[in-house]
Design an enzyme around this catalytic site. Structure first.
Site, PDB file in Angstrom:
ATOM      1  N   ALA A  42      48.459  48.425  33.630  1.00 44.67           N
ATOM      2  CA  ALA A  42      47.103  48.208  33.121  1.00 44.67           C
ATOM      3  C   ALA A  42      46.099  48.320  34.259  1.00 44.67           C
ATOM      4  O   ALA A  42      46.447  48.230  35.438  1.00 44.67           O
ATOM      5  CB  ALA A  42      46.988  46.822  32.483  1.00 44.67           C
ATOM      6  N   SER A  84      46.673  38.402  29.064  1.00 42.24           N
ATOM      7  CA  SER A  84      45.935  37.721  30.121  1.00 42.24           C
ATOM      8  C   SER A  84      45.189  36.504  29.595  1.00 42.24           C
ATOM      9  O   SER A  84      44.790  36.450  28.429  1.00 42.24           O
ATOM     10  CB  SER A  84      44.929  38.700  30.735  1.00 42.24           C
ATOM     11  OG  SER A  84      44.003  38.041  31.561  1.00 42.24           O
ATOM     12  N   TYR A 127      37.567  43.720  30.227  1.00 41.14           N
ATOM     13  CA  TYR A 127      39.003  43.597  30.482  1.00 41.14           C
ATOM     14  C   TYR A 127      39.656  42.664  29.474  1.00 41.14           C
ATOM     15  O   TYR A 127      40.680  43.002  28.864  1.00 41.14           O
ATOM     16  CB  TYR A 127      39.243  43.083  31.904  1.00 41.14           C
ATOM     17  CG  TYR A 127      40.679  42.679  32.151  1.00 41.14           C
ATOM     18  CD1 TYR A 127      41.688  43.633  32.174  1.00 41.14           C
ATOM     19  CD2 TYR A 127      41.024  41.339  32.350  1.00 41.14           C
ATOM     20  CE1 TYR A 127      43.016  43.261  32.385  1.00 41.14           C
ATOM     21  CE2 TYR A 127      42.342  40.967  32.565  1.00 41.14           C
ATOM     22  CZ  TYR A 127      43.334  41.928  32.574  1.00 41.14           C
ATOM     23  OH  TYR A 127      44.641  41.559  32.772  1.00 41.14           O
ATOM     24  N   ILE A 181      31.746  33.671  48.496  1.00 45.37           N
ATOM     25  CA  ILE A 181      31.919  32.829  47.309  1.00 45.37           C
ATOM     26  C   ILE A 181      30.879  33.266  46.292  1.00 45.37           C
ATOM     27  O   ILE A 181      29.670  33.117  46.516  1.00 45.37           O
ATOM     28  CB  ILE A 181      31.726  31.335  47.650  1.00 45.37           C
ATOM     29  CG1 ILE A 181      32.789  30.874  48.658  1.00 45.37           C
ATOM     30  CG2 ILE A 181      31.770  30.476  46.388  1.00 45.37           C
ATOM     31  CD1 ILE A 181      32.576  29.457  49.158  1.00 45.37           C
ATOM     32  N   ARG A 228      40.772  28.040  38.711  1.00 44.75           N
ATOM     33  CA  ARG A 228      41.784  28.981  38.241  1.00 44.75           C
ATOM     34  C   ARG A 228      43.168  28.342  38.245  1.00 44.75           C
ATOM     35  O   ARG A 228      43.485  27.496  39.086  1.00 44.75           O
ATOM     36  CB  ARG A 228      41.816  30.233  39.144  1.00 44.75           C
ATOM     37  CG  ARG A 228      40.537  31.057  39.088  1.00 44.75           C
ATOM     38  CD  ARG A 228      40.376  31.772  37.771  1.00 44.75           C
ATOM     39  NE  ARG A 228      39.163  32.572  37.703  1.00 44.75           N
ATOM     40  CZ  ARG A 228      38.010  32.156  37.168  1.00 44.75           C
ATOM     41  NH1 ARG A 228      37.924  30.939  36.661  1.00 44.75           N
ATOM     42  NH2 ARG A 228      36.963  32.953  37.138  1.00 44.75           N
ATOM     43  N   ARG A 238      29.022  36.085  39.481  1.00 43.56           N
ATOM     44  CA  ARG A 238      29.180  37.436  38.958  1.00 43.56           C
ATOM     45  C   ARG A 238      29.265  37.425  37.435  1.00 43.56           C
ATOM     46  O   ARG A 238      29.888  36.542  36.838  1.00 43.56           O
ATOM     47  CB  ARG A 238      30.453  38.083  39.519  1.00 43.56           C
ATOM     48  CG  ARG A 238      30.459  38.252  41.017  1.00 43.56           C
ATOM     49  CD  ARG A 238      31.702  38.964  41.485  1.00 43.56           C
ATOM     50  NE  ARG A 238      32.925  38.281  41.084  1.00 43.56           N
ATOM     51  CZ  ARG A 238      34.133  38.633  41.474  1.00 43.56           C
ATOM     52  NH1 ARG A 238      34.292  39.677  42.278  1.00 43.56           N
ATOM     53  NH2 ARG A 238      35.191  37.957  41.069  1.00 43.56           N
ATOM     54  N   ASP A 245      32.731  36.539  35.008  1.00 36.71           N
ATOM     55  CA  ASP A 245      33.695  35.593  35.582  1.00 36.71           C
ATOM     56  C   ASP A 245      33.803  34.345  34.703  1.00 36.71           C
ATOM     57  O   ASP A 245      32.789  33.723  34.364  1.00 36.71           O
ATOM     58  CB  ASP A 245      33.275  35.180  36.996  1.00 36.71           C
ATOM     59  CG  ASP A 245      33.695  36.186  38.042  1.00 36.71           C
ATOM     60  OD1 ASP A 245      34.405  37.144  37.688  1.00 36.71           O
ATOM     61  OD2 ASP A 245      33.308  36.014  39.211  1.00 36.71           O
TER      62      ASP A 245
END
Length: 326
Positions: free
Chosen positions: A74, A116, A142, A206, A220, A281, A284
């Site tokens: 992918a 995902s 994505y 960052i 995360r 960003r 995110d």
């Protein structure tokens, strides 16, 4: 070849996750076939250096008649999906459709898909976790391609009698004790970038410190690639023993913030990392946190390696890559 030996076809087996999955199945005595546009020599793995949507894939599947097809190949960069959207949809959705069509024509009955955590949006649970039954509301292309692929797989399974498992992976990282690590160049994911910057004494950026998290940085659920490979392995055996299909989270169930990750790298390298804070960003996620109850119950799987192990193995891998610069 003995009929008692199981066979598995892995797409994207030359990549970070795929190479570790291939190694795990080889170690378990399986006949492993890698379909990947980039050839990578691995003991016990037969290589077919093709794109997933190559017309020769159907012939390979008909010839080998694998017990399981594992689809990992992918385009897996969230930032790239925002600027190279066409490529992301073509590589992810288009290639998956092509592979499924070939699987149907070849009579493949077991299909594992590397999905995902990006399929989720904002958690509806107090602890910030995601359950497989939660709504899917991805915030980037994505993630949307992964949702589309999951739905397509479910439809194909219903029509053509395919047994499937969608494994929703949460931030895979680390290496296999300094081998089979993250390989993209330029780097796309946070831990490899962080470790490389730290080793070279460069500034780490960052992207935003104003998220709705305890320290303002994204959280995360980093999961060791060796644990993830074991999850694919357990899923393979599960699918051979049952006709149940569905979706399963694969995560560490112990999320950490970006600042906590930076601190762990600093501790292990015994030196400070210079950082620069910029704007957050687009695309995110604020937090990923896997509820792994289903994986524990159905697959008998739970992560064995910690964030400390993940960082240590990433450092080992990056040191081998950067040897001439260190």
């Amino acid at each position: 070849m003995s009929k008692d030996i199981r066979s598995v076809v892995v797409t994207g087996g030359s990549g970070f996750i795929g190479s570790n999955v291939c190694k795990t199945f080889v170690d378990s005595g399986w006949n492993v076939i890698n379909i990947d546009k980039r050839k990578r020599e691995m003991d016990g793995v037969t290589q077919y250096p093709f794109e997933v949507d190559n017309k020769q894939v159907q012939g390979i599947l008909k010839l080998i008649k694998p017990d399981i097809v594992i689809h990992i190949a992918a385009n897996n960069s969230v930032p790239d999906s925002l600027v190279n959207t066409r490529v992301t949809y073509t590589d992810n959705v288009g290639a998956t459709l092509s592979l499924l069509n070939n699987c149907v024509d070849a009579g493949i009955k077991n299909f594992i898909f590397a999905s995902s955590s990006s399929v989720y949006g904002t958690s509806i649970h107090e602890d910030g976790s995601f359950k497989e039954t939660d709504p899917t509301s991805p915030i980037n292309p994505y993630g949307r391609t992964k949702v589309m692929c999951e739905k397509i797989i479910e439809d194909y399974a219903r029509t053509y009698g395919i047994n499937y498992t969608n494994l929703r992976l949460f931030n895979v990282a680390g290496s296999n004790n300094g081998k089979f690590g993250y390989q993209k160049d330029p780097l796309k994911h946070v831990l490899p970038i962080l470790v490389q910057k730290a080793l070279l004494g460069e500034t780490f950026t960052i992207n935003g410190n104003d998220y709705a998290t305890p320290d303002g940085t994204p959280v995360r659920d980093y999961t060791h690639v060796v644990d993830v490979a074991k999850a694919f392995h357990n899923t393979g055996y599960f699918m051979l023993d049952t006709s149940l299909s569905g979706t399963i989270n694969i995560g560490n169930n112990n999320p950490v913030s970006l600042l906590e990750l930076i601190k762990e790298v600093e501790t292990q390298l015994e030196k400070p990392i210079h950082t620069l804070v910029t704007q957050s960003r687009l695309g995110d996620m604020v937090q990923t946190h896997a509820d792994i109850t289903v994986a524990e119950k159905i697959l008998g799987w739970s992560p064995e390696l910690t964030i400390s192990d993940i960082v240590a193995d990433e450092i080992r891998w990056q040191k081998t890559k950067l040897k001439k610069f260190l």
